[in-house]
Write a protein that holds these residues in place. Structure first.
Motif, PDB file in Angstrom:
ATOM      1  N   GLN A 224      38.946 106.526  79.110  1.00  0.00           N
ATOM      2  CA  GLN A 224      37.190 107.458  78.499  1.00  0.00           C
ATOM      3  C   GLN A 224      36.280 106.320  79.028  1.00  0.00           C
ATOM      4  O   GLN A 224      36.365 105.642  77.983  1.00  0.00           O
ATOM      5  CB  GLN A 224      37.002 108.607  78.074  1.00  0.00           C
ATOM      6  N   TYR A 225      35.130 106.948  79.892  1.00  0.00           N
ATOM      7  CA  TYR A 225      34.275 105.224  79.648  1.00  0.00           C
ATOM      8  C   TYR A 225      32.546 106.403  79.367  1.00  0.00           C
ATOM      9  O   TYR A 225      32.854 107.235  80.940  1.00  0.00           O
ATOM     10  CB  TYR A 225      34.337 104.283  80.554  1.00  0.00           C
ATOM     11  N   ARG A 226      31.406 106.004  78.972  1.00  0.00           N
ATOM     12  CA  ARG A 226      30.630 106.601  78.502  1.00  0.00           C
ATOM     13  C   ARG A 226      29.507 105.632  79.143  1.00  0.00           C
ATOM     14  O   ARG A 226      29.556 104.718  78.904  1.00  0.00           O
ATOM     15  CB  ARG A 226      30.467 106.449  77.005  1.00  0.00           C
ATOM     16  N   LEU A 227      29.360 106.716  81.133  1.00  0.00           N
ATOM     17  CA  LEU A 227      28.458 106.026  81.149  1.00  0.00           C
ATOM     18  C   LEU A 227      26.580 105.970  80.740  1.00  0.00           C
ATOM     19  O   LEU A 227      26.007 105.272  79.896  1.00  0.00           O
ATOM     20  CB  LEU A 227      28.263 106.565  82.848  1.00  0.00           C
ATOM     21  N   THR A 228      26.314 107.261  80.327  1.00  0.00           N
ATOM     22  CA  THR A 228      25.400 107.439  79.069  1.00  0.00           C
ATOM     23  C   THR A 228      25.404 108.514  77.482  1.00  0.00           C
ATOM     24  O   THR A 228      26.716 108.753  77.591  1.00  0.00           O
ATOM     25  CB  THR A 228      24.488 108.005  79.675  1.00  0.00           C
ATOM     26  N   LYS A 229      24.500 108.619  76.657  1.00  0.00           N
ATOM     27  CA  LYS A 229      25.003 109.147  76.147  1.00  0.00           C
ATOM     28  C   LYS A 229      25.657 110.516  76.077  1.00  0.00           C
ATOM     29  O   LYS A 229      25.857 111.214  75.297  1.00  0.00           O
ATOM     30  CB  LYS A 229      23.972 109.768  75.286  1.00  0.00           C
ATOM     31  N   LYS A 230      25.223 111.079  77.374  1.00  0.00           N
ATOM     32  CA  LYS A 230      25.231 112.537  77.535  1.00  0.00           C
ATOM     33  C   LYS A 230      26.511 112.315  79.429  1.00  0.00           C
ATOM     34  O   LYS A 230      27.427 114.131  79.300  1.00  0.00           O
ATOM     35  CB  LYS A 230      24.727 113.042  77.927  1.00  0.00           C
ATOM     36  N   ILE A 231      26.552 111.344  80.144  1.00  0.00           N
ATOM     37  CA  ILE A 231      27.446 111.562  81.212  1.00  0.00           C
ATOM     38  C   ILE A 231      28.629 110.769  80.244  1.00  0.00           C
ATOM     39  O   ILE A 231      28.945 109.202  80.437  1.00  0.00           O
ATOM     40  CB  ILE A 231      26.840 111.137  82.285  1.00  0.00           C
ATOM     41  N   SER A 232      29.663 110.642  81.113  1.00  0.00           N
ATOM     42  CA  SER A 232      31.919 110.436  81.166  1.00  0.00           C
ATOM     43  C   SER A 232      32.398 110.489  81.404  1.00  0.00           C
ATOM     44  O   SER A 232      32.039 111.779  81.893  1.00  0.00           O
ATOM     45  CB  SER A 232      31.945 110.345  79.209  1.00  0.00           C
TER      46      SER A 232
ATOM     47  N   SER B  56      23.647 119.128  72.260  1.00  0.00           N
ATOM     48  CA  SER B  56      24.561 119.096  71.058  1.00  0.00           C
ATOM     49  C   SER B  56      25.746 119.602  71.173  1.00  0.00           C
ATOM     50  O   SER B  56      26.616 119.123  70.525  1.00  0.00           O
ATOM     51  CB  SER B  56      23.794 118.399  69.336  1.00  0.00           C
ATOM     52  N   ASN B  57      25.591 121.134  71.313  1.00  0.00           N
ATOM     53  CA  ASN B  57      27.082 121.618  70.969  1.00  0.00           C
ATOM     54  C   ASN B  57      27.513 122.075  72.222  1.00  0.00           C
ATOM     55  O   ASN B  57      28.093 123.537  71.918  1.00  0.00           O
ATOM     56  CB  ASN B  57      27.351 123.122  69.906  1.00  0.00           C
ATOM     57  N   GLY B  58      27.137 121.742  73.605  1.00  0.00           N
ATOM     58  CA  GLY B  58      27.811 122.607  74.712  1.00  0.00           C
ATOM     59  C   GLY B  58      27.733 121.044  75.588  1.00  0.00           C
ATOM     60  O   GLY B  58      26.930 120.113  75.820  1.00  0.00           O
ATOM     61  N   SER B  59      28.870 121.462  76.644  1.00  0.00           N
ATOM     62  CA  SER B  59      29.354 120.415  77.102  1.00  0.00           C
ATOM     63  C   SER B  59      30.455 121.108  78.621  1.00  0.00           C
ATOM     64  O   SER B  59      30.531 121.959  78.330  1.00  0.00           O
ATOM     65  CB  SER B  59      30.454 118.772  76.714  1.00  0.00           C
TER      66      SER B  59
ATOM     67  N   SER C  30      35.169 123.463  82.642  1.00  0.00           N
ATOM     68  CA  SER C  30      35.144 124.019  81.655  1.00  0.00           C
ATOM     69  C   SER C  30      33.790 123.618  81.020  1.00  0.00           C
ATOM     70  O   SER C  30      33.515 123.066  81.433  1.00  0.00           O
ATOM     71  CB  SER C  30      36.575 122.776  81.253  1.00  0.00           C
ATOM     72  N   ILE C  31      33.812 125.032  80.175  1.00  0.00           N
ATOM     73  CA  ILE C  31      32.480 124.954  79.576  1.00  0.00           C
ATOM     74  C   ILE C  31      33.110 125.277  78.171  1.00  0.00           C
ATOM     75  O   ILE C  31      33.509 126.052  77.807  1.00  0.00           O
ATOM     76  CB  ILE C  31      31.625 125.450  80.257  1.00  0.00           C
ATOM     77  N   ASP C  32      32.353 124.339  77.041  1.00  0.00           N
ATOM     78  CA  ASP C  32      32.244 124.377  76.198  1.00  0.00           C
ATOM     79  C   ASP C  32      31.170 124.540  75.571  1.00  0.00           C
ATOM     80  O   ASP C  32      30.963 123.533  75.119  1.00  0.00           O
ATOM     81  CB  ASP C  32      32.975 122.607  75.006  1.00  0.00           C
ATOM     82  N   GLN C  33      30.592 125.433  74.290  1.00  0.00           N
ATOM     83  CA  GLN C  33      29.506 125.450  73.888  1.00  0.00           C
ATOM     84  C   GLN C  33      29.967 126.735  71.994  1.00  0.00           C
ATOM     85  O   GLN C  33      30.745 127.733  72.640  1.00  0.00           O
ATOM     86  CB  GLN C  33      28.645 126.707  74.686  1.00  0.00           C
ATOM     87  N   ARG C  34      29.200 126.163  71.572  1.00  0.00           N
ATOM     88  CA  ARG C  34      28.447 126.757  70.477  1.00  0.00           C
ATOM     89  C   ARG C  34      27.329 127.728  70.382  1.00  0.00           C
ATOM     90  O   ARG C  34      26.435 127.417  70.308  1.00  0.00           O
ATOM     91  CB  ARG C  34      29.034 125.817  69.335  1.00  0.00           C
ATOM     92  N   ILE C  35      27.842 128.709  70.000  1.00  0.00           N
ATOM     93  CA  ILE C  35      26.790 130.264  70.251  1.00  0.00           C
ATOM     94  C   ILE C  35      26.780 130.862  68.167  1.00  0.00           C
ATOM     95  O   ILE C  35      27.184 131.546  67.954  1.00  0.00           O
ATOM     96  CB  ILE C  35      26.735 131.246  71.358  1.00  0.00           C
TER      97      ILE C  35
END
Length: 531
Positions: free
Chosen positions: A89-97, A134-137, A166-171
């Motif tokens: 796993q490589y993190r390009l930015t804080k939001k994209i890996s 912050s709670n969804g990707s 795949s979608i992972d979300q906290r509601i």
């Protein structure tokens, strides 16, 4: 024959069951490397095995790799093995890996006969992850997977290229996971190519000291016997902790995919745990489960366990025990050089078939035979692996090796039936273009049970059977009601090396038609004489 091992810095490897030389190196606080090496020498051959692992952790990059290889002559649990797995796993930015993982299962290794052989799988996927909250990707992956059944007859053998989202979300209190997969499947079992799609959802939340998890999936695949085969799986898990001493868990799942037949699978499980007072606990459980190798038969298991921890400080010095015995020759070529395994211990029989395990820790073990050291048709007189409870100082276990027997036969229509209907295909076409008439044949002895689905007009056989008393039972398996099995049970005694021939007759049931006739009234007239 005596077996010797030349191994340096020996220590126990609980995972691979190999004696080995082990080293671990730390390049920096971010990189860990470890390796294991084993070398064995026997009278006939030499073998080697090694395993290497690497783990890296940086601010933007992390991953792990593992590789294991064992030569065909290696005298260990893993033999002729080559397996590799890894994750990056490589993190390009804080939001994209970007991420990738690969796995190739252990292939051609000597598996413990207590378990069924797991399917061979080769798997690669790579993709990108975007954390939009912050709670969804969301994760988008592409890759391929190859599944091949190791048992005969094969239930699946396919290669599939797929695209997955795949979608992972906290509601609020709810954690939601949605997944969709689309792919093209090359089915080597049936020879056709088709599309495969999968839709899955998982909902979990926690309320009132209870966690709930609901899941379900729907798939239309071309992986098995039928093209565009539909599969629906769903279930739920509930865990409630009423207090620090009391808890209750509930699990249910309607079924499992065919690739998971090699392990036990719970369909329903209810578990209650109660701590009565310190050091004393009570567990009650009941479950429906599919045993290894079973597809439809369900077993219900109820258990009650009471645990007492006296917390008494004691010190016990373990005393070594031994296990010895003789492998009797019951008409085979030889009993010399047979390799026996008792957990991590190994012994080889001498010219008279004697063996011994020395300096064994007391406990429960499974005694196994390395089939590569016996003739292909040799079979033990008792079931293996054999359960050993070694508590006495000296333990003795004798058994014999004999030649396995076979049962062969054919399922066919009787000659009398062929006069009325010349070919069973005429009946099959009425039931469906792809359906064939079949029956289930079951072979039973004291400790062996085998089943086969046999089609009418084809041969069948049961190989590697232990000599003794056997019963063959026949079941209809949806056979058309106009047909019946002439004799649905056979009993006989198999001799060593015997090939028993059976002829199973399927006949058409005779229909008797009776015609009802009206009753005929019969009377007579009396003629009186005239005077």
């Amino acid at each position: 024959m005596k077996e010797e091992s030349d191994i340096r810095n020996i220590s126990a490897n609980a995972e691979a069951h190999l004696p080995y030389t082990k080293g671990k190196f730390k390049i920096s606080k971010h990189i860990n490397l470890s390796g294991e090496f084993a070398y064995s020498t026997t009278k006939n051959a030499e073998g080697t095995a090694y395993m290497a692992q690497a783990e890296v952790n940086f601010n933007k990059f992390n991953g792990n790799l593992a590789y294991m290889k064992a030569s065909p002559q290696f005298a260990g649990y893993f033999t002729n093995t080559n397996t590799f797995s890894g994750y990056l796993q490589y993190r390009l930015t804080k939001k994209i890996s970007v991420l990738a993982n690969y796995m190739q299962d252990a292939k051609n290794f000597q598996r413990d006969t207590l378990f069924l052989a797991a399917p061979y799988r080769k798997y690669l996927q790579y993709g990108i992850q975007y954390k939009y909250l912050s709670n969804g990707s969301i994760i988008i992956n592409h890759g391929f997977q190859k599944y091949q059944d190791r048992l005969e007859p094969k239930q699946f053998d396919y290669y599939e290229r797929f695209f997955r989202v795949s979608i992972d979300q906290r509601i609020g209190i709810f954690q939601v996971n949605l997944e969709g997969q689309f792919g093209n499947t090359d089915n080597y079992l049936t020879g056709f190519n088709g599309h495969s799609s999968l839709y899955a959802a998982n909902l979990s939340f926690e309320k009132f000291k209870t966690s709930f998890s609901l899941f379900g999936s729907y798939a239309i695949t071309s992986r098995y016997q039928l093209q565009n085969q539909k599969q629906l799986y769903y279930g739920a898990r509930v865990f409630s902790k009423f207090s620090d001493k009391t808890s209750l868990s509930l699990f249910y799942q309607n079924n499992y995919i065919p690739e998971e037949y090699f392990k036990d699978r719970n369909l329903f499980e209810l578990l209650f745990h109660q701590q009565l007072f310190p050091g004393n606990e009570l567990d009650l459980s009941g479950r429906y489960s599919l045993q290894r190798g079973q597809l439809g038969d369900k077993d219900f298991i109820f258990s009650m366990r009471y645990t007492w921890r006296p917390n008494i400080p004691v010190q016990r010095t373990a005393e070594y025990v031994s296990l010895s015995g003789n492998v009797g020759n019951l008409g085979i070529k030889k009993t010399e050089g047979i390799r026996l395994m008792l957990g991590n211990y190994l012994s080889v029989t001498d010219k008279d078939g004697n063996y011994i395990f020395k300096n064994v820790l007391p406990g429960n073990y499974f005694l196994e035979i390395d089939r590569s050291t016996t003739a292909i048709n040799d079979i033990p007189t008792v079931g293996f692996p054999a359960t050993m409870s070694l508590l006495n100082k000296e333990n003795i276990f004798n058994f014999g090796l004999t030649a396995a027997a076979n049962v062969q036969g054919k399922v066919q229509l009787s000659e009398a039936e062929k006069k009325d209907q010349t070919d069973i295909d005429a009946l099959q076409t009425k039931k469906g273009k792809n359906k064939r008439e079949s029956i289930i044949i079951e072979a039973i002895s004291n400790d062996q049970t085998y089943r086969k689905v046999c089609f009418i007009g084809e041969d069948f056989d049961f190989t590697y059977l232990r000599p003794g008393d056997w019963t063959i039972k026949l079941y209809r398996n949806g056979l058309d009601k106009r047909y019946k099995i002439l004799n649905d049970k056979f009993q006989f005694t198999l001799q060593p090396s015997e090939i028993k021939k059976l002829n199973i007759q399927i006949v058409k049931q005779q229909i008797e038609i009776k015609y009802q006739q009206e009753s005929l009234k019969v009377g007579y007239n009396v003629i009186k004489n005239k005077k």
